[in-house]
Design a protein around this motif. Structure first.
Motif, PDB file in Angstrom:
ATOM      1  N   ARG A 155       0.789  15.014 -13.140  1.00  0.00           N
ATOM      2  CA  ARG A 155      -0.351  15.487 -13.914  1.00  0.00           C
ATOM      3  C   ARG A 155      -0.617  16.962 -13.631  1.00  0.00           C
ATOM      4  O   ARG A 155      -0.897  17.750 -14.540  1.00  0.00           O
ATOM      5  N   LYS A 156      -0.504  17.373 -12.363  1.00  0.00           N
ATOM      6  CA  LYS A 156      -0.733  18.768 -11.993  1.00  0.00           C
ATOM      7  C   LYS A 156       0.329  19.671 -12.607  1.00  0.00           C
ATOM      8  O   LYS A 156       0.016  20.763 -13.093  1.00  0.00           O
ATOM      9  N   ARG A 157       1.602  19.216 -12.586  1.00  0.00           N
ATOM     10  CA  ARG A 157       2.672  20.022 -13.201  1.00  0.00           C
ATOM     11  C   ARG A 157       2.442  20.195 -14.700  1.00  0.00           C
ATOM     12  O   ARG A 157       2.666  21.271 -15.246  1.00  0.00           O
ATOM     13  N   GLU A 158       1.988  19.131 -15.361  1.00  0.00           N
ATOM     14  CA  GLU A 158       1.715  19.223 -16.792  1.00  0.00           C
ATOM     15  C   GLU A 158       0.578  20.201 -17.073  1.00  0.00           C
ATOM     16  O   GLU A 158       0.655  20.992 -18.016  1.00  0.00           O
ATOM     17  N   LEU A 159      -0.463  20.166 -16.260  1.00  0.00           N
ATOM     18  CA  LEU A 159      -1.565  21.108 -16.432  1.00  0.00           C
ATOM     19  C   LEU A 159      -1.109  22.543 -16.167  1.00  0.00           C
ATOM     20  O   LEU A 159      -1.541  23.473 -16.865  1.00  0.00           O
ATOM     21  N   ASP A 160      -0.242  22.730 -15.186  1.00  0.00           N
ATOM     22  CA  ASP A 160       0.290  24.075 -14.916  1.00  0.00           C
ATOM     23  C   ASP A 160       1.119  24.585 -16.091  1.00  0.00           C
ATOM     24  O   ASP A 160       1.036  25.768 -16.436  1.00  0.00           O
ATOM     25  N   LYS A 161       1.890  23.708 -16.713  1.00  0.00           N
ATOM     26  CA  LYS A 161       2.659  24.104 -17.894  1.00  0.00           C
ATOM     27  C   LYS A 161       1.748  24.496 -19.045  1.00  0.00           C
ATOM     28  O   LYS A 161       1.997  25.479 -19.737  1.00  0.00           O
ATOM     29  N   ILE A 162       0.681  23.727 -19.226  1.00  0.00           N
ATOM     30  CA  ILE A 162      -0.262  24.047 -20.299  1.00  0.00           C
ATOM     31  C   ILE A 162      -0.942  25.373 -20.025  1.00  0.00           C
ATOM     32  O   ILE A 162      -1.097  26.218 -20.926  1.00  0.00           O
ATOM     33  N   LYS A 163      -1.364  25.616 -18.784  1.00  0.00           N
ATOM     34  CA  LYS A 163      -1.996  26.876 -18.417  1.00  0.00           C
ATOM     35  C   LYS A 163      -1.037  28.046 -18.595  1.00  0.00           C
ATOM     36  O   LYS A 163      -1.422  29.104 -19.065  1.00  0.00           O
ATOM     37  N   ALA A 164       0.217  27.875 -18.211  1.00  0.00           N
ATOM     38  CA  ALA A 164       1.219  28.925 -18.372  1.00  0.00           C
ATOM     39  C   ALA A 164       1.459  29.222 -19.845  1.00  0.00           C
ATOM     40  O   ALA A 164       1.591  30.379 -20.247  1.00  0.00           O
ATOM     41  N   HIS A 165       1.498  28.190 -20.645  1.00  0.00           N
ATOM     42  CA  HIS A 165       1.711  28.366 -22.083  1.00  0.00           C
ATOM     43  C   HIS A 165       0.502  29.058 -22.724  1.00  0.00           C
ATOM     44  O   HIS A 165       0.673  29.922 -23.587  1.00  0.00           O
ATOM     45  N   ASP A 166      -0.708  28.691 -22.285  1.00  0.00           N
ATOM     46  CA  ASP A 166      -1.917  29.314 -22.823  1.00  0.00           C
ATOM     47  C   ASP A 166      -2.031  30.775 -22.402  1.00  0.00           C
ATOM     48  O   ASP A 166      -2.541  31.605 -23.156  1.00  0.00           O
ATOM     49  N   SER A 167      -1.567  31.088 -21.210  1.00  0.00           N
ATOM     50  CA  SER A 167      -1.670  32.483 -20.736  1.00  0.00           C
ATOM     51  C   SER A 167      -0.672  33.397 -21.446  1.00  0.00           C
ATOM     52  O   SER A 167      -0.889  34.597 -21.520  1.00  0.00           O
ATOM     53  N   LYS A 168       0.409  32.852 -21.991  1.00  0.00           N
ATOM     54  CA  LYS A 168       1.378  33.652 -22.737  1.00  0.00           C
ATOM     55  C   LYS A 168       0.796  34.125 -24.058  1.00  0.00           C
ATOM     56  O   LYS A 168       1.123  35.210 -24.532  1.00  0.00           O
ATOM     57  N   GLU A 169      -0.053  33.319 -24.640  1.00  0.00           N
ATOM     58  CA  GLU A 169      -0.597  33.656 -25.961  1.00  0.00           C
ATOM     59  C   GLU A 169      -1.741  34.580 -25.889  1.00  0.00           C
ATOM     60  O   GLU A 169      -2.323  35.186 -25.306  1.00  0.00           O
TER      61      GLU A 169
ATOM     62  N   LEU B 136       0.821  -1.211   0.000  1.00  0.00           N
ATOM     63  CA  LEU B 136       0.000   0.000   0.000  1.00  0.00           C
ATOM     64  C   LEU B 136       0.855   1.262   0.000  1.00  0.00           C
ATOM     65  O   LEU B 136       0.445   2.285  -0.562  1.00  0.00           O
ATOM     66  N   GLU B 137       2.034   1.215   0.597  1.00  0.00           N
ATOM     67  CA  GLU B 137       2.941   2.360   0.551  1.00  0.00           C
ATOM     68  C   GLU B 137       3.422   2.605  -0.880  1.00  0.00           C
ATOM     69  O   GLU B 137       3.507   3.757  -1.323  1.00  0.00           O
ATOM     70  N   ILE B 138       3.734   1.541  -1.586  1.00  0.00           N
ATOM     71  CA  ILE B 138       4.130   1.679  -2.992  1.00  0.00           C
ATOM     72  C   ILE B 138       2.982   2.282  -3.791  1.00  0.00           C
ATOM     73  O   ILE B 138       3.185   3.199  -4.597  1.00  0.00           O
ATOM     74  N   GLN B 139       1.768   1.799  -3.570  1.00  0.00           N
ATOM     75  CA  GLN B 139       0.595   2.319  -4.275  1.00  0.00           C
ATOM     76  C   GLN B 139       0.397   3.796  -3.967  1.00  0.00           C
ATOM     77  O   GLN B 139       0.191   4.602  -4.866  1.00  0.00           O
ATOM     78  N   TYR B 140       0.471   4.167  -2.702  1.00  0.00           N
ATOM     79  CA  TYR B 140       0.243   5.554  -2.296  1.00  0.00           C
ATOM     80  C   TYR B 140       1.308   6.483  -2.879  1.00  0.00           C
ATOM     81  O   TYR B 140       0.985   7.550  -3.402  1.00  0.00           O
ATOM     82  N   THR B 141       2.561   6.079  -2.811  1.00  0.00           N
ATOM     83  CA  THR B 141       3.653   6.908  -3.323  1.00  0.00           C
ATOM     84  C   THR B 141       3.524   7.117  -4.828  1.00  0.00           C
ATOM     85  O   THR B 141       3.646   8.242  -5.314  1.00  0.00           O
ATOM     86  N   ASP B 142       3.275   6.051  -5.557  1.00  0.00           N
ATOM     87  CA  ASP B 142       3.134   6.172  -7.004  1.00  0.00           C
ATOM     88  C   ASP B 142       1.888   6.958  -7.390  1.00  0.00           C
ATOM     89  O   ASP B 142       1.896   7.707  -8.365  1.00  0.00           O
ATOM     90  N   PHE B 143       0.806   6.803  -6.635  1.00  0.00           N
ATOM     91  CA  PHE B 143      -0.420   7.552  -6.900  1.00  0.00           C
ATOM     92  C   PHE B 143      -0.185   9.049  -6.699  1.00  0.00           C
ATOM     93  O   PHE B 143      -0.585   9.857  -7.540  1.00  0.00           O
ATOM     94  N   LYS B 144       0.472   9.418  -5.616  1.00  0.00           N
ATOM     95  CA  LYS B 144       0.765  10.832  -5.361  1.00  0.00           C
ATOM     96  C   LYS B 144       1.727  11.394  -6.411  1.00  0.00           C
ATOM     97  O   LYS B 144       1.571  12.522  -6.859  1.00  0.00           O
ATOM     98  N   GLU B 145       2.729  10.606  -6.774  1.00  0.00           N
ATOM     99  CA  GLU B 145       3.689  11.037  -7.787  1.00  0.00           C
ATOM    100  C   GLU B 145       2.991  11.274  -9.128  1.00  0.00           C
ATOM    101  O   GLU B 145       3.243  12.275  -9.809  1.00  0.00           O
ATOM    102  N   SER B 146       2.104  10.386  -9.498  1.00  0.00           N
ATOM    103  CA  SER B 146       1.354  10.530 -10.745  1.00  0.00           C
ATOM    104  C   SER B 146       0.443  11.749 -10.694  1.00  0.00           C
ATOM    105  O   SER B 146       0.329  12.497 -11.672  1.00  0.00           O
ATOM    106  N   LYS B 147      -0.181  11.965  -9.558  1.00  0.00           N
ATOM    107  CA  LYS B 147      -1.062  13.120  -9.393  1.00  0.00           C
ATOM    108  C   LYS B 147      -0.273  14.430  -9.486  1.00  0.00           C
ATOM    109  O   LYS B 147      -0.711  15.374 -10.146  1.00  0.00           O
ATOM    110  N   ASN B 148       0.892  14.484  -8.846  1.00  0.00           N
ATOM    111  CA  ASN B 148       1.729  15.678  -8.913  1.00  0.00           C
ATOM    112  C   ASN B 148       2.244  15.921 -10.326  1.00  0.00           C
ATOM    113  O   ASN B 148       2.314  17.066 -10.782  1.00  0.00           O
TER     114      ASN B 148
END
Length: 97
Positions: free
Chosen positions: A83-97, A69-81
């Motif tokens: 995904r959030k970083r990718e969305l932040d990059k997309i938002k930052a790129h969209d706000s530049k245009e 369960l620790e492996i599951q939790y760590t990988d789940f949080k890592e995947s969530k983070n």
């Protein structure tokens, strides 16, 4: 005494858990192996009687479940983070245009 077969099965469970936990489309696949592990240990204790004492079965079960369960939790949080970083990059790129 720990047999080589038990160690190999444990390593396979850990590797498989790491692989299953990293699927981004189906993040809950990582919960399959802890359930399989639970059934496996209970089977070894009640049916096959390979684990002689209840406290040994409980110890193996608690430590194994905690690890999986620790492996599951760590990988789940890592995947969530990630995904959030990718969305932040997309938002930052969209706000530049």
């Amino acid at each position: 005494m720990i047999s080589i077969q038990s160690v190999i099965i444990g390593i396979i469970f850990i590797v498989a858990q790491s692989i299953l936990s990293r699927f981004r489309k189906h993040p809950y696949l990582g919960f399959i192996l802890p359930l399989v592990y639970l059934i496996f240990i209970l089977y070894k204790y009640f049916v096959v009687n390979m684990i002689p004492h209840l406290w040994q079965a409980a110890l193996v079960l608690i430590v194994g479940e905690a690890l999986l369960l620790e492996i599951q939790y760590t990988d789940f949080k890592e995947s969530k983070n990630k995904r959030k970083r990718e969305l932040d990059k997309i938002k930052a790129h969209d706000s530049k245009e």
